[in-house]
Design an enzyme around this catalytic site. Structure first.
Site, PDB file in Angstrom:
ATOM      1  N   GLY A   1       2.781  -1.173   4.268  1.00 35.49           N
ATOM      2  CA  GLY A   1       2.856   0.247   3.948  1.00 35.49           C
ATOM      3  C   GLY A   1       4.284   0.669   3.653  1.00 35.49           C
ATOM      4  N   GLY A   2       4.928   1.296   4.618  1.00 31.14           N
ATOM      5  CA  GLY A   2       6.263   1.880   4.437  1.00 31.14           C
ATOM      6  C   GLY A   2       7.271   0.963   3.758  1.00 31.14           C
TER       7      GLY A   2
ATOM      8  N   HIS B   1      -9.635   1.323   4.748  1.00 33.33           N
ATOM      9  CA  HIS B   1      -8.365   1.451   5.475  1.00 33.33           C
ATOM     10  C   HIS B   1      -8.571   2.371   6.680  1.00 33.33           C
ATOM     11  CE1 HIS B   1      -4.246   2.511   6.412  1.00 33.33           C
ATOM     12  NE2 HIS B   1      -3.892   1.411   5.774  1.00 33.33           N
TER      13      HIS B   1
ATOM     14  N   GLY C   1       2.495   2.287  10.860  1.00 26.80           N
ATOM     15  CA  GLY C   1       3.447   3.383  10.731  1.00 26.80           C
ATOM     16  C   GLY C   1       4.143   3.752  12.030  1.00 26.80           C
TER      17      GLY C   1
ATOM     18  N   ASN D   1       0.880  -1.174   0.000  1.00 29.90           N
ATOM     19  CA  ASN D   1       0.000   0.000   0.000  1.00 29.90           C
ATOM     20  C   ASN D   1       0.915   1.221   0.000  1.00 29.90           C
ATOM     21  OD1 ASN D   1      -1.735   2.090   0.481  1.00 29.90           O
ATOM     22  ND2 ASN D   1      -2.407   1.380   2.509  1.00 29.90           N
ATOM     23  N   TRP D   2       0.997   1.875  -1.136  1.00 32.88           N
ATOM     24  CA  TRP D   2       1.932   3.003  -1.268  1.00 32.88           C
ATOM     25  C   TRP D   2       1.396   4.288  -0.663  1.00 32.88           C
ATOM     26  CZ3 TRP D   2       4.406   2.604  -6.877  1.00 32.88           C
ATOM     27  CH2 TRP D   2       5.308   1.531  -6.879  1.00 32.88           C
ATOM     28  N   LYS D   3       0.130   4.274  -0.238  1.00 33.15           N
ATOM     29  CA  LYS D   3      -0.470   5.473   0.368  1.00 33.15           C
ATOM     30  C   LYS D   3      -0.208   6.687  -0.531  1.00 33.15           C
ATOM     31  CE  LYS D   3      -0.207   3.183   4.777  1.00 33.15           C
ATOM     32  NZ  LYS D   3      -0.140   3.248   6.228  1.00 33.15           N
TER      33      LYS D   3
ATOM     34  N   GLU E   1      -5.578  -4.804  10.481  1.00 29.95           N
ATOM     35  CA  GLU E   1      -4.530  -3.810  10.708  1.00 29.95           C
ATOM     36  C   GLU E   1      -4.810  -3.072  12.011  1.00 29.95           C
ATOM     37  OE1 GLU E   1      -2.453  -2.637   6.767  1.00 29.95           O
ATOM     38  OE2 GLU E   1      -4.178  -1.338   7.023  1.00 29.95           O
TER      39      GLU E   1
ATOM     40  N   GLU F   1      -6.911   4.719   7.807  1.00 28.14           N
ATOM     41  CA  GLU F   1      -6.667   6.145   7.532  1.00 28.14           C
ATOM     42  C   GLU F   1      -7.888   6.784   6.872  1.00 28.14           C
ATOM     43  OE1 GLU F   1      -2.938   5.498   5.537  1.00 28.14           O
ATOM     44  OE2 GLU F   1      -2.097   4.851   7.453  1.00 28.14           O
TER      45      GLU F   1
ATOM     46  N   SER G   1       3.376  -2.140  10.342  1.00 31.28           N
ATOM     47  CA  SER G   1       4.823  -2.194  10.570  1.00 31.28           C
ATOM     48  C   SER G   1       5.461  -3.534  10.171  1.00 31.28           C
ATOM     49  CB  SER G   1       5.163  -1.836  12.021  1.00 31.28           C
ATOM     50  OG  SER G   1       4.761  -0.509  12.304  1.00 31.28           O
TER      51      SER G   1
END
Ligand code: 13P
Length: 254
Positions: A234-235, A95, A173, A9-11, A167, A97, A213
């Protein structure tokens, strides 16, 4: 057995040139990868370009959201059929967010999951508790409500075409991964809820991802859990080297 799914997930990261460079690098690095599904969920704007680049590869492309109407006067929104028309195969739905910053409710998530299925996309439906909810001891009831309301009205066939991602918000994150046991406990609960709603046979086939994470250093132990069928990353998916390592989770034995 369930086929592992590793999803990035590149956000809201990367320019077009950066997105193309990372996707191209992954295409080469993952050429020989087998026995798993890999998807990159990129910003809407890059779905077509990244999807085109990955056409003859082992990697699919997905979006991070969609609107639940098919078309109409909805300024700024993107529909399921639009995504399908540019080669998109997956869409993340609900998600945390989006729940947190854009006030998405379980009812919105439900409509979006149905819209994705109708358009021929695989929804990746996200659930998970906040730190406050975990500390208050209400993780189980929060996740139960999220699952039941987000999947309301889906039939067995729909469910077989859907992916769930657990999640925990406190792990996203933050560098604070859930322990494999903490994740497994909730993921087993989710599978039980699916068995109750759709039958054991369906529940055994649905993939439940963990997200929060994930790194090359923790993916091996997470993937050893019986109810963790993959990761929503993610990251660590922004970098080709670390995402390749996560996709090759068996090689990351500490
Ligand atoms: P991180 O892997 O950066 O914690 O993000 C997880 C996530 O939100 C994936 O959807």
């Amino acid at each position: 057995m369930r086929r592992p799914l590793l999803a990035g997930n590149w956000k809201m990261y990367k320019t077009l040139a950066e997105a193309e460079a990372t996707a191209s690098a992954l295409k080469v690095r993952l050429k020989d990868v087998a026995g798993r599904d890999v998807v990159l969920c990129v910003p809407f704007l890059y779905v077509e370009a990244v999807g085109g680049l990955l056409l003859d590869s082992e990697i699919a492309v997905g979006a991070q959201n969609l609107f639940y109407e098919e078309k109409g006067a909805f300024t700024g929104e993107i529909s399921g059929p639009m995504l399908k028309s540019v080669g998109c195969d997956y869409a993340i739905v609900g998600h945390s967010e989006r729940r947190q910053y854009f006030r998405e409710t379980n009812q919105d998530v439900n409509k979006k999951a149905k819209a994705a299925l109708k358009a021929g996309l695989t929804p990746i439906v996200c659930v998970g508790e906040t730190l406050q909810q975990r500390e208050d001891g209400v993780t189980e009831s929060i996740v139960t409500t999220q699952i039941n309301e987000s999947l309301e009205g889906l039939n067995k066939g729909d469910m077989l075409g859907t992916v769930i991602a657990y999640e925990p918000v406190w792990a996203i994150g933050t560098g604070r991964t859930a322990t494999p046991e903490q994740a497994e406990e909730v993921q087993a609960l989710i599978r039980n809820l699916l068995a109750h709603a759709f039958g054991k046979d369906v529940a055994e086939q649905v993939r439940i991802l963990y997200g929060g994470s994930i790194k090359p250093e923790n993916i091996y132990e997470l993937m050893r859990q019986p109810d963790i069928d993959g990761g929503l990353v993610g990251g660590a998916s922004l970098d080709a080297d670390s995402f390749e390592k996560i996709v090759r989770f068996e090689d990351q034995r500490p």
